[in-house]
Design a protein around this motif. Structure first.
Motif, short mmCIF file in Angstrom:
data_model
loop_
_atom_site.label_atom_id
_atom_site.label_comp_id
_atom_site.label_asym_id
_atom_site.label_seq_id
_atom_site.Cartn_x
_atom_site.Cartn_y
_atom_site.Cartn_z
N PHE A 28 0.81 -1.22 0.00
CA PHE A 28 0.00 0.00 0.00
C PHE A 28 0.84 1.27 0.00
O PHE A 28 0.30 2.37 0.08
CB PHE A 28 -0.96 -0.01 1.19
CG PHE A 28 -2.11 -0.94 1.00
CD1 PHE A 28 -3.17 -0.59 0.19
CD2 PHE A 28 -2.11 -2.19 1.59
CE1 PHE A 28 -4.22 -1.46 -0.01
CE2 PHE A 28 -3.15 -3.07 1.41
CZ PHE A 28 -4.21 -2.71 0.60
N ALA A 29 2.15 1.11 -0.10
CA ALA A 29 2.99 2.28 -0.37
C ALA A 29 2.81 2.76 -1.81
O ALA A 29 3.16 3.90 -2.13
CB ALA A 29 4.46 1.95 -0.10
N ASP A 30 2.24 1.91 -2.66
CA ASP A 30 1.96 2.27 -4.05
C ASP A 30 0.68 3.11 -4.10
O ASP A 30 -0.40 2.62 -3.73
CB ASP A 30 1.81 1.01 -4.89
CG ASP A 30 1.62 1.31 -6.37
OD1 ASP A 30 1.67 2.51 -6.75
OD2 ASP A 30 1.43 0.36 -7.15
N PRO A 31 0.76 4.35 -4.55
CA PRO A 31 -0.46 5.19 -4.59
C PRO A 31 -1.50 4.70 -5.58
O PRO A 31 -2.64 5.14 -5.54
CB PRO A 31 0.09 6.57 -4.97
CG PRO A 31 1.40 6.30 -5.65
CD PRO A 31 1.96 5.08 -5.01
N ALA A 32 -1.11 3.78 -6.49
CA ALA A 32 -2.07 3.27 -7.46
C ALA A 32 -3.14 2.39 -6.81
O ALA A 32 -4.21 2.19 -7.39
CB ALA A 32 -1.35 2.49 -8.56
N MET A 33 -2.86 1.86 -5.63
CA MET A 33 -3.83 1.02 -4.94
C MET A 33 -4.80 1.92 -4.17
O MET A 33 -4.72 2.09 -2.95
CB MET A 33 -3.12 0.04 -4.01
CG MET A 33 -2.18 -0.90 -4.74
SD MET A 33 -1.46 -2.18 -3.69
CE MET A 33 -2.89 -3.18 -3.32
N THR A 34 -5.71 2.51 -4.89
CA THR A 34 -6.62 3.49 -4.31
C THR A 34 -7.80 2.84 -3.59
O THR A 34 -8.24 3.31 -2.54
CB THR A 34 -7.15 4.40 -5.41
OG1 THR A 34 -7.75 3.60 -6.45
CG2 THR A 34 -6.00 5.22 -6.02
N ARG A 35 -8.33 1.78 -4.15
CA ARG A 35 -9.48 1.10 -3.56
C ARG A 35 -9.27 -0.40 -3.74
O ARG A 35 -9.31 -0.91 -4.85
CB ARG A 35 -10.78 1.56 -4.23
CG ARG A 35 -12.03 0.98 -3.61
CD ARG A 35 -13.27 1.61 -4.21
NE ARG A 35 -13.41 3.01 -3.85
CZ ARG A 35 -14.38 3.81 -4.29
NH1 ARG A 35 -15.28 3.34 -5.13
NH2 ARG A 35 -14.44 5.07 -3.91
N CYS A 36 -9.07 -1.09 -2.63
CA CYS A 36 -8.61 -2.47 -2.70
C CYS A 36 -9.52 -3.38 -1.86
O CYS A 36 -9.95 -3.00 -0.78
CB CYS A 36 -7.16 -2.57 -2.21
SG CYS A 36 -6.48 -4.23 -2.21
N LEU A 37 -9.78 -4.57 -2.40
CA LEU A 37 -10.50 -5.61 -1.69
C LEU A 37 -9.53 -6.73 -1.35
O LEU A 37 -8.78 -7.18 -2.22
CB LEU A 37 -11.63 -6.17 -2.55
CG LEU A 37 -12.98 -5.43 -2.51
CD1 LEU A 37 -13.91 -6.00 -3.57
CD2 LEU A 37 -13.61 -5.57 -1.14
N VAL A 38 -9.53 -7.16 -0.10
CA VAL A 38 -8.66 -8.25 0.35
C VAL A 38 -9.56 -9.38 0.84
O VAL A 38 -10.44 -9.16 1.67
CB VAL A 38 -7.72 -7.78 1.48
CG1 VAL A 38 -6.84 -8.93 1.95
CG2 VAL A 38 -6.86 -6.62 1.00
N PHE A 39 -9.30 -10.58 0.32
CA PHE A 39 -10.12 -11.73 0.68
C PHE A 39 -9.31 -12.72 1.52
O PHE A 39 -8.17 -13.05 1.18
CB PHE A 39 -10.64 -12.44 -0.57
CG PHE A 39 -11.73 -11.68 -1.27
CD1 PHE A 39 -13.02 -11.67 -0.77
CD2 PHE A 39 -11.48 -10.97 -2.43
CE1 PHE A 39 -14.03 -10.97 -1.40
CE2 PHE A 39 -12.48 -10.27 -3.07
CZ PHE A 39 -13.76 -10.27 -2.55
N VAL B 210 -9.23 0.09 2.12
CA VAL B 210 -9.19 -1.36 2.03
C VAL B 210 -10.42 -1.93 2.73
O VAL B 210 -10.80 -1.48 3.81
CB VAL B 210 -7.91 -1.94 2.69
CG1 VAL B 210 -7.83 -3.45 2.47
CG2 VAL B 210 -6.68 -1.26 2.16
N LEU B 211 -11.02 -2.94 2.11
CA LEU B 211 -12.10 -3.69 2.72
C LEU B 211 -11.69 -5.16 2.72
O LEU B 211 -11.48 -5.74 1.65
CB LEU B 211 -13.41 -3.50 1.96
CG LEU B 211 -14.65 -4.13 2.61
CD1 LEU B 211 -14.93 -3.50 3.96
CD2 LEU B 211 -15.86 -3.98 1.69
N VAL B 212 -11.56 -5.73 3.90
CA VAL B 212 -11.17 -7.14 4.04
C VAL B 212 -12.44 -7.96 4.20
O VAL B 212 -13.27 -7.66 5.07
CB VAL B 212 -10.23 -7.33 5.25
CG1 VAL B 212 -9.69 -8.75 5.28
CG2 VAL B 212 -9.08 -6.34 5.20
N ALA B 213 -12.60 -8.98 3.38
CA ALA B 213 -13.85 -9.75 3.37
C ALA B 213 -13.55 -11.23 3.25
O ALA B 213 -12.45 -11.64 2.88
CB ALA B 213 -14.75 -9.29 2.21
N THR B 214 -14.55 -12.03 3.56
CA THR B 214 -14.49 -13.48 3.38
C THR B 214 -15.25 -13.84 2.11
O THR B 214 -15.89 -13.00 1.48
CB THR B 214 -15.09 -14.20 4.58
OG1 THR B 214 -16.43 -13.71 4.81
CG2 THR B 214 -14.26 -13.94 5.84
#
Length: 479
Positions: free
Chosen positions: A244-255, A302-306
């Protein structure tokens, strides 16, 4: 050969629907919409297989609204004309929102019911009668059993994300729902994959269906840039935080695989200064809605989801999807990464693969029929531990007891340093003339202020009460 897409204006849709589509900026349909809408408008059963994010919701919402508008009826209390079954709460809410947006100028009654909330508001909505009902199987059966809903007059039945229904064990509830509906109805099945069990269910319920298969089963969107990183399990959270040091990751989903794991990843990112939230089955409905709304508005990066929420998150502008852990079911990978590159946009999907997850990675590549670009993350494993020479190990075979370990190590430090210096200085001396480094160091080192030999730890005496039984005293002294 590429089929020509039929524009919305040439499909014969209700003018009110065309007005709503124009106001939303939709002019050209997707392939699944172009092929499915004309047949559904004619009242035919349909089996649609398409990738996640290709517009399956509009493919059945628009023709259903058109058919209901062509044959308007006053809603009968405790009934619904169209029923859409969804596997998750989030997906059910988004389908209901789509019906409300597309039918904004038609004035139909639309409601959504699912578990995790009170029954009162849902019962009041059913009491008035509905044109369109979107529901999850569990809460729907609750209302049917409590006789607050009658499905005997339902005209259209839609099963969305049928393969996930199978994964969640909803095949039996689906059969129970179908058994309470009339046989004279239109059935629509939509899914991204078609397992054998769902194929059997479709064969039981569909009558001479039109099959629309835009792409091969379990294939991914071409616009998604997919890659996999081989990384140790204990290194995954640190690597994710570094990404997430990369500014291109503006809106990320983590599963993640588990609910507890989702909370831990979200907390780790928050501690690292990344705005993150978690959404899973253990969260209350209000918590899930607040987290999803904050993610949509950009308050959460970031939104972490199952996997339970993998198909219920339809958010525009998701730049990256990260598979923190690979799913057990290969088809779930297709739905996870389908959250990005939606509606023709570009996106990236990164998967973390631990050494013990290589079999899951091979299963994913076999099902999706493509090889993922692999890279190896820089390891954080410490340097190989220094091994002392044999002459020094011999003197340390019997470690001191815990009470004298620190003092013994302090007293032995000059001896070790002297032995190392002597060994270096006598490197060029012939072996016959050499002196044992251990003996020389012991002779050259000053006498320790305290004896370094390990002392036997003495158990402190415990005063026993006078009225204690002899057996107790015997047990205490014999330990």
């Amino acid at each position: 050969m590429t089929k020509t897409l039929i524009p919305f204006a040439d499909m014969g849709l209700n003018p009110a629907l065309l007005q709503a589509l124009t106001s939303e900026g939709y002019h050209t349909p997707t392939p699944i919409q172009s092929q499915a809408i004309p047949d559904v408008m004619k009242g035919k059963d349909l089996l649609g297989i398409a990738q996640t994010g290709t517009g399956k919701t509009a493919a059945f919402a628009l023709p259903i609204l058109h058919r209901l508008a062509a044959d308007r009826k006053a809603p009968v209390p405790r009934t619904t004309r169209a029923l859409i079954l969804s596997p998750t709460r989030e997906l059910a809410s988004q389908i209901a929102d789509s019906f409300k947006v597309y039918g904004a100028h038609l004035g139909f009654r639309v409601a959504v019911i699912f578990g995790g909330v009170k029954y009162g508001g849902q019962e009041r909505a059913l009491q008035q009668g509905l044109d369109i009902l979107v529901a999850t199987p569990g809460r729907l059966l609750d209302h049917v059993q409590q006789k607050t809903l009658d499905l005997s007059t339902t005209e259209i039945f839609v099963l969305d994300e049928a393969d996930q229904m199978l994964d969640l064990g909803f095949v039996k509830p689906i059969r129970q729902v179908v058994s309470r509906m009339t046989a004279r109805r239109q059935n629509l099945f939509f899914s991204a994959t078609m397992p054998t069990e769902i194929g059997k269910l479709a064969g039981e319920l569909l009558k001479d269906p039109v099959k629309v298969q835009v792409t091969p089963q379990a294939t991914t969107v071409e616009r998604i840039n997919q890659s996999v990183i081989i990384v140790e399990q204990g290194r995954k959270r640190a690597l994710l935080s570094e990404m997430f040091a990369d500014p291109a990751m503006t809106r990320c989903l983590v599963f993640t695989k588990t609910k507890h794991g989702a909370d831990k990843v979200a907390a780790y990112l928050e501690a690292g200064g990344v705005e993150a939230g978690a959404i899973h089955g253990n969260k209350s409905q209000s918590q899930r809605e607040r987290a999803l709304e904050a993610f949509k508005k950009g308050k959460l990066r970031v939104l972490v989801a199952t996997d339970i929420a993998a198909r219920g998150i339809d958010v525009d502008g998701v730049s990256h999807v990260v598979n923190f852990e690979l799913p057990f079911v290969p088809e779930a990978y297709v739905h996870r990464i389908g959250r990005t590159a939606r509606a023709g946009a570009d996106g990236s999907a990164v998967s973390f693969c631990a050494p013990d997850e290589m079999k899951l990675l091979r299963d994913i590549e076999r099902v999706t029929r493509q090889k993922l670009k692999a890279g190896i993350a820089a390891t954080t494993r410490p340097w190989r531990r220094w091994t002392p020479p044999s002459w020094l190990r011999a003197s340390a075979r019997r470690p001191p007891c815990r009470t004298t370990s620190v003092r013994a190590a302090t007293d032995a430090a000059p001896a070790v340093a002297a032995a190392t210096a002597i060994r270096t200085a006598t490197a060029c001396v012939p072996k016959a003339a050499r002196v044992s480094p251990t003996a020389f160091a012991a002779a050259a080192s000053p006498a320790p202020s305290r004896p370094t030999a390990p002392s036997r730890r003495v158990r402190p005496s415990i005063p026993w009460p006078a009225n204690a039984r002899p057996s107790h005293r015997w047990k205490a002294t014999s330990r």
